[in-house]
Design a protein around this motif. Sequence first.
Motif, short mmCIF file in Angstrom:
data_model
loop_
_atom_site.label_atom_id
_atom_site.label_comp_id
_atom_site.label_asym_id
_atom_site.label_seq_id
_atom_site.Cartn_x
_atom_site.Cartn_y
_atom_site.Cartn_z
N GLU A 139 -11.47 -14.03 17.92
CA GLU A 139 -11.77 -12.72 17.01
C GLU A 139 -12.64 -11.71 17.87
O GLU A 139 -12.64 -10.54 17.56
CB GLU A 139 -12.82 -13.43 15.94
CG GLU A 139 -11.92 -13.73 14.52
CD GLU A 139 -12.61 -14.72 13.83
OE1 GLU A 139 -13.98 -14.57 13.79
OE2 GLU A 139 -11.89 -15.43 13.11
N LYS B 274 -3.48 -5.22 -4.29
CA LYS B 274 -4.78 -5.99 -5.02
C LYS B 274 -4.92 -7.18 -5.09
O LYS B 274 -3.91 -8.05 -5.24
CB LYS B 274 -4.81 -5.17 -6.46
CG LYS B 274 -5.02 -3.66 -6.56
CD LYS B 274 -5.58 -3.23 -7.90
CE LYS B 274 -5.52 -1.58 -7.73
NZ LYS B 274 -4.19 -0.93 -8.09
N ALA C 82 -2.13 -0.40 -0.67
CA ALA C 82 -2.97 -1.66 -0.28
C ALA C 82 -2.72 -2.42 -1.58
O ALA C 82 -2.78 -2.23 -2.72
CB ALA C 82 -4.29 -1.33 -0.15
N TYR D 163 -5.67 -9.56 -3.05
CA TYR D 163 -5.89 -10.42 -1.99
C TYR D 163 -6.12 -9.71 -0.66
O TYR D 163 -5.96 -8.37 -0.66
CB TYR D 163 -4.70 -11.55 -1.99
CG TYR D 163 -3.40 -10.59 -1.63
CD1 TYR D 163 -2.85 -10.52 -0.38
CD2 TYR D 163 -2.64 -10.49 -2.62
CE1 TYR D 163 -1.92 -9.56 -0.38
CE2 TYR D 163 -1.56 -9.74 -2.54
CZ TYR D 163 -0.90 -9.42 -1.36
OH TYR D 163 0.40 -9.01 -1.21
N GLU D 164 -6.61 -10.22 0.29
CA GLU D 164 -6.99 -9.48 1.63
C GLU D 164 -5.55 -9.43 2.39
O GLU D 164 -4.74 -10.58 2.28
CB GLU D 164 -8.05 -10.38 2.40
CG GLU D 164 -8.65 -9.64 3.48
CD GLU D 164 -9.36 -10.89 4.44
OE1 GLU D 164 -9.55 -10.48 5.45
OE2 GLU D 164 -9.63 -11.84 3.79
N VAL D 165 -5.46 -8.23 3.09
CA VAL D 165 -4.21 -8.14 3.88
C VAL D 165 -4.31 -8.82 5.37
O VAL D 165 -5.58 -8.44 5.78
CB VAL D 165 -4.00 -6.68 3.93
CG1 VAL D 165 -2.60 -6.61 4.91
CG2 VAL D 165 -3.80 -6.13 2.58
N LYS D 166 -3.70 -9.31 5.51
CA LYS D 166 -3.70 -10.07 7.02
C LYS D 166 -3.25 -9.20 8.12
O LYS D 166 -2.28 -8.44 7.90
CB LYS D 166 -3.09 -11.24 7.28
CG LYS D 166 -3.15 -12.46 6.52
CD LYS D 166 -4.46 -13.24 6.64
CE LYS D 166 -4.64 -14.35 5.70
NZ LYS D 166 -5.92 -14.80 6.12
#
Length: 798
Positions: free
Chosen positions: A143, A31, A29, A33-36
């Motif tokens: 969503e 670090k 994973a 930032y958010e994973v899309k």
Amino acid sequence: MVQIGSRVLVQFGKKKYYTAIVESLHSTAPKGYEVKPIMALLDAIPVVRYPQLKLWHWIADYYLCTPGEVYKAAVPTGLKPESETFISINPDYEPDESSPFRMTERQALVLQLLQQKKRMRISEIEAATDYRNVTAIINPMLEIGMLEIDEKVVEHYKPKKISFVELTFPRGDNERLHECFSQIGRSRQQEKTLVAYLDLSGWMNQRGELRDVSKQQLLDTAGTTPGVLRALVDKGIFRVVKKTLNRFATDTEKHTRTLSTLSEAQSKVLSELKEGWQSHSIQLLHGVTGSGKTEIYTHLIDTVLRDGNQVLFLVPEISLTTQLSDRLRKVFGNKLLVYHSKFSDSERVDIWKRLLSTNEPLVVLGVRSSVFLPFARLGLVIVDEEHESSFKQYDPAPRYNARDAALVLAQMHGAKSLLGSATPSIETYYKASNGKYGLVTISERFEGATLPEVEIVDMAALRKKKEVKGILSSPLRRRILNAMENKKQAILFQNRRGFAPVVVCDQCGWSPKCRDCDVSLVYHKNLDLLRCHYCGFSQQLPKLCPACGQNSIRTFGYGTERIAEEMHKEFDGYRVARMDLDTTRNKEAYQEIIEEFARHETDILVGTQMVSKGLDFGDVTIVGVLNADTLLNFPDFRSNERAFNMLEQVAGRAGRRKEKGSVIIQTVNPAHEVLRYVKAHDYEGYYNNEISDRSRYAYPPFTKVIVIYMKNKDAVACDRAAVIFTMALRKVFGERVLGPEKPFVSRVATYYLQSIMLKVEAGASMKKVKELLRAVIASIASEPDIKSSVIYYDVDPV
Ligand code: ADP
Ligand code: ZN
Ligand code: ZN
């Protein structure tokens, strides 16, 4: 399953769905930032192979551009994931009572629309609702899973379909067939058509397979019109079906020729090359024009194909693929694929998919962009005429040299490489002389043909003696006439297209300039227009001078169009053809001009550099270079190299068989050193002279040159930006920075230009240079003149 090279759909920001190519698979994973999430997988099988991705990164790093720019150049439009996003209702959606989602009025309207239309593009929803921010409206619906998107790759790609004709009943139903004849009655045309079909399809032959009969073929054979066929269709006898034509399967052409037997000298070269590859994976074949390099390549290709590997055969010019594909097809049949930019996008997608779907041994003959194809197992890369500057892409980015990219590609596949040329580039020959590349030389022409006699003609002196008429000096005129009388052919080379490059007013000196570029316009007679060769701008030739109002505008100078016209008059009764950018807008035109000249249906070929490269015509005994001076007086460090290559290459088109050829070079500068070397066909002499100059002035191969261009619509801002950038660069690179200066053409397509030259150490890491440049730009990024300028790089300019 998601794999490396697959296209996937990802959402970035609020608005945009992007298609991305999977570069690697891992489970660490990141670090910070958010994973899309991946929203959809677009291909069942990857569209890109792993080595291609590696090459793209190398190109982006080395040529200082983005991977996205490389990707744009690499992939044919038909495969380009510039897909469109479609929205539809998710049939499996089940409302979740606990969800805080409450539908707004606008969302309800969108839902209603989708119920009617099933699938809509965002732009269509926008048009239907008049809402401007449709993405914001539908995002919450996506969503919770009420709506779904599917990214449809818009099919730019259309497999080639053609119409075939079939009878509406099965073979063997002779009763029905008899009925057909009575249905036709007395119509001779219809009867002829039916009979022709029975013939072509092999219908009456009960054993053989029924052959496909295309509509065109049937009409041609029967000699009838579409109307007749339509009548038969209306009677229920025939039906017309569209079928996808497999462009490769129909290629049933037999291998009509086996490999030629090599001469002793050629066989020696072949074994030297094979041996050389034991120690050097890159070899240079330095072979004079007409020595049979192509025959040697053919033998090498054959070996590699037999080993089950693929071959990339790069050539600099489309005109060469035309002639070479005929030669290679005879040996390799449908193992040969040809790839270049004059093919339609669909044809290119076909080739791409063919390579993607197979590991078979194949040879790809192509220009620059074929380095991007999805090869499975390259065994050999051949770059013919490796010195050619057209291997370098000039605009837009990636400004890559396909020769160098091909060498890197070969290395990635563990393949061998061969560079071939009669006039190797200075860089390549330098590496070969220093043992970095292997070097194999062949200095005799096939079957004892000799190199042509080169005569330098002093135009200024001859003009005084009244021995120049129009563009021809009397020695050249005599030679051409002589060739014509002996049923031979002539090639005339002029590096300017159009009719007249100079247009001026006799009275006041006014001369038409491009509206958007800093260049003069060239007069094209058959279009009756003045044209800019940089941006394509064109305008009418004014009848009266716009400056002084007199009827005194004259045209001067010679472009290929005018030369062809004059040769036509001068050598009455002989057939003249012209090959330049204007006469070869499509791939058929290339083929026609070359094939007609090869079959000796034309006698004199007038052309630009297109005629200088590698073409092999047996009957050419005279080559004329009409004006060498534009070549000789170019203000940059490659001037001599370019001139020598061009002249030696064009000279190499003469006397390629038994008959000795001759070359006449017209110039006002007969003492120029380059001409001395060309006259003696003295590559070594030219090389030694040139390499010592390069060393003295610290030019490649002793340094690596990067030219930085700044573009701005405002001349003053452009100048200021160049100064700011230069000063910032000096702080980091010091004396390695030269300039800024205005390039030779200082305004193109409304942009003013400035250039800065950066000379770094020959072995410098481009990755490091890229980092440093990025830091320099960051340090001045807030300057308004820098902000308003476009900055780009040309690494290893040619
Ligand atoms: P290059 O590529 O070095 O300019 P080519 O391969 O075009 O030379 O050869 C020049 C001409 O000589 C061509 O027409 C070619 O077909 C012919 N030729 C060369 N070698 C052979 C050979 N071994 N057998 C038959 N023809 C040959
Ligand atoms: Zn005037
Ligand atoms: Zn222009």
